[in-house]
Motif scaffolding. Structure first.
Motif, PDB file in Angstrom:
ATOM      1  N   UNK A 177       0.860  -1.188   0.000  1.00 56.40           N
ATOM      2  CA  UNK A 177       0.000   0.000   0.000  1.00 56.40           C
ATOM      3  C   UNK A 177       0.895   1.238   0.000  1.00 56.40           C
ATOM      4  N   UNK A 178       0.692   2.101  -0.985  1.00 50.21           N
ATOM      5  CA  UNK A 178       1.453   3.343  -1.050  1.00 50.21           C
ATOM      6  C   UNK A 178       1.005   4.282   0.066  1.00 50.21           C
ATOM      7  N   UNK A 179       1.932   4.989   0.656  1.00 50.78           N
ATOM      8  CA  UNK A 179       1.608   5.877   1.774  1.00 50.78           C
ATOM      9  C   UNK A 179       1.079   7.221   1.311  1.00 50.78           C
ATOM     10  N   UNK A 180       1.468   7.653   0.131  1.00 50.03           N
ATOM     11  CA  UNK A 180       0.982   8.942  -0.388  1.00 50.03           C
ATOM     12  C   UNK A 180       0.498   8.757  -1.819  1.00 50.03           C
ATOM     13  N   UNK A 181      -0.490   9.579  -2.184  1.00 53.62           N
ATOM     14  CA  UNK A 181      -1.108   9.435  -3.509  1.00 53.62           C
ATOM     15  C   UNK A 181      -1.530  10.793  -4.056  1.00 53.62           C
ATOM     16  N   UNK A 182      -1.206  11.057  -5.346  1.00 54.21           N
ATOM     17  CA  UNK A 182      -0.481  10.185  -6.281  1.00 54.21           C
ATOM     18  C   UNK A 182       1.040  10.359  -6.248  1.00 54.21           C
ATOM     19  N   UNK A 183       1.547  11.073  -5.228  1.00 51.85           N
ATOM     20  CA  UNK A 183       2.987  11.310  -5.156  1.00 51.85           C
ATOM     21  C   UNK A 183       3.790  10.017  -5.169  1.00 51.85           C
TER      22      UNK A 183
END
Length: 269
Positions: A177-183
């Motif tokens: 799971x990415x922690x930041x989005x869409x960065x």
């Protein structure tokens, strides 16, 4: 082996299995408590084969023989047994797929490790329907996708319905799971991935045109149901791609679209 025969739906030893039909509650509880539910004999066997560790087993007595080898392999894990009506009262639905297991949630895979040898990655933006999440994982595992990334608001791949729809393939394809989005997409680009959004934009390439480019590393971003890709995400990707439609149909369900795209965009070498 330790067998426990249940007499009450209020038995505190089986709180892992209570109100499984309450999606909102379970989405909060399971990650926080470091667990997930493997539903059906086939799925729990696949979870065990992937190296996941069981907290307990939960089943009707008629399934004991079918899973005898599993119980013998995990003699210290409690096995809770009850009548079908009592199990239904605890979980909120009729168990007709054999047994269940409460499993320890595996440690997250660090993103850098997940990307080391990957050539094709699927990225899910805010896909909240767990059926779609599970179906995408199943297609990804079957059609050569090396890893899956999910946005912070995307549905949980280890939620019971996702696991069941995927037929346990969520255990065999690495994901994070990415922690930041869409960065977070920038981390893929830094690792040499071309990032493509599946979206109907004016400049979107047809799927076969993108496939012909045969990028050595490609990440395909799939947008949420209904609203599609966010403007912020479209600004962060390298290009857009679409599946040409016929007969007046404007789009496919995201899970169906993913299967078409995964097959078409597989590495050609």
């Amino acid at each position: 082996m330790t067998f426990h025969y249940l007499e009450s739906a209020n038995d505190p030893r089986v709180t892992d299995y209570t109100t499984l039909t309450d999606v909102h509650l379970r989405k909060l509880r399971e990650p926080r408590e470091g667990m997930y539910i493997a539903e059906s004999s086939k799925v729990l066997r696949r979870a065990l084969a992937a190296g996941h560790q069981p907290r307990s087993f939960f089943l009707a007595e008629k399934w004991l023989e079918d899973l005898d080898d599993v119980f013998k392999a995990h003699p210290d894990v409690p096995v809770f047994i009850g009548k079908a009506s009592l199990l239904e009262e605890i979980t909120g639905f009729h168990l007709h797929r054999g047994a269940m297991a409460a499993m320890h949630r595996p440690a997250p895979v660090p993103l850098k490790d997940l990307l080391v040898n990957a050539r094709r990655i699927a990225v899910l933006e805010d896909i909240v329907d767990h059926t779609n999440v599970g179906a995408i994982f199943r297609s990804a595992a079957a059609l050569g996708v090396d890893a899956v990334l999910v946005s912070p608001r995307c549905g949980d791949p280890l939620y019971r319905r996702s696991v069941r729809v995927s037929m346990g393939t969520v255990f065999q394809i690495p994901w994070a799971r990415l922690e930041s989005w869409p960065a977070g997409l920038a981390s893929l680009q830094e690792q040499g991935f071309t990032v493509a959004a599946m979206e109907l934009t004016d400049d979107a390439l047809n799927l076969d045109e993108l496939a012909a480019k045969n990028y050595p590393k490609l990440a395909l971003v799939l947008g949420t149901e209904g609203a599609g890709m966010s403007e912020e995400t479209l600004a962060a990707v390298d290009l857009a791609v679409k599946i040409p439609m016929r007969a007046g149909v404007d789009s496919l369900n995201v899970a169906a679209a993913s299967a078409v795209a995964f097959w078409e965009l597989r590495p050609q070498d």
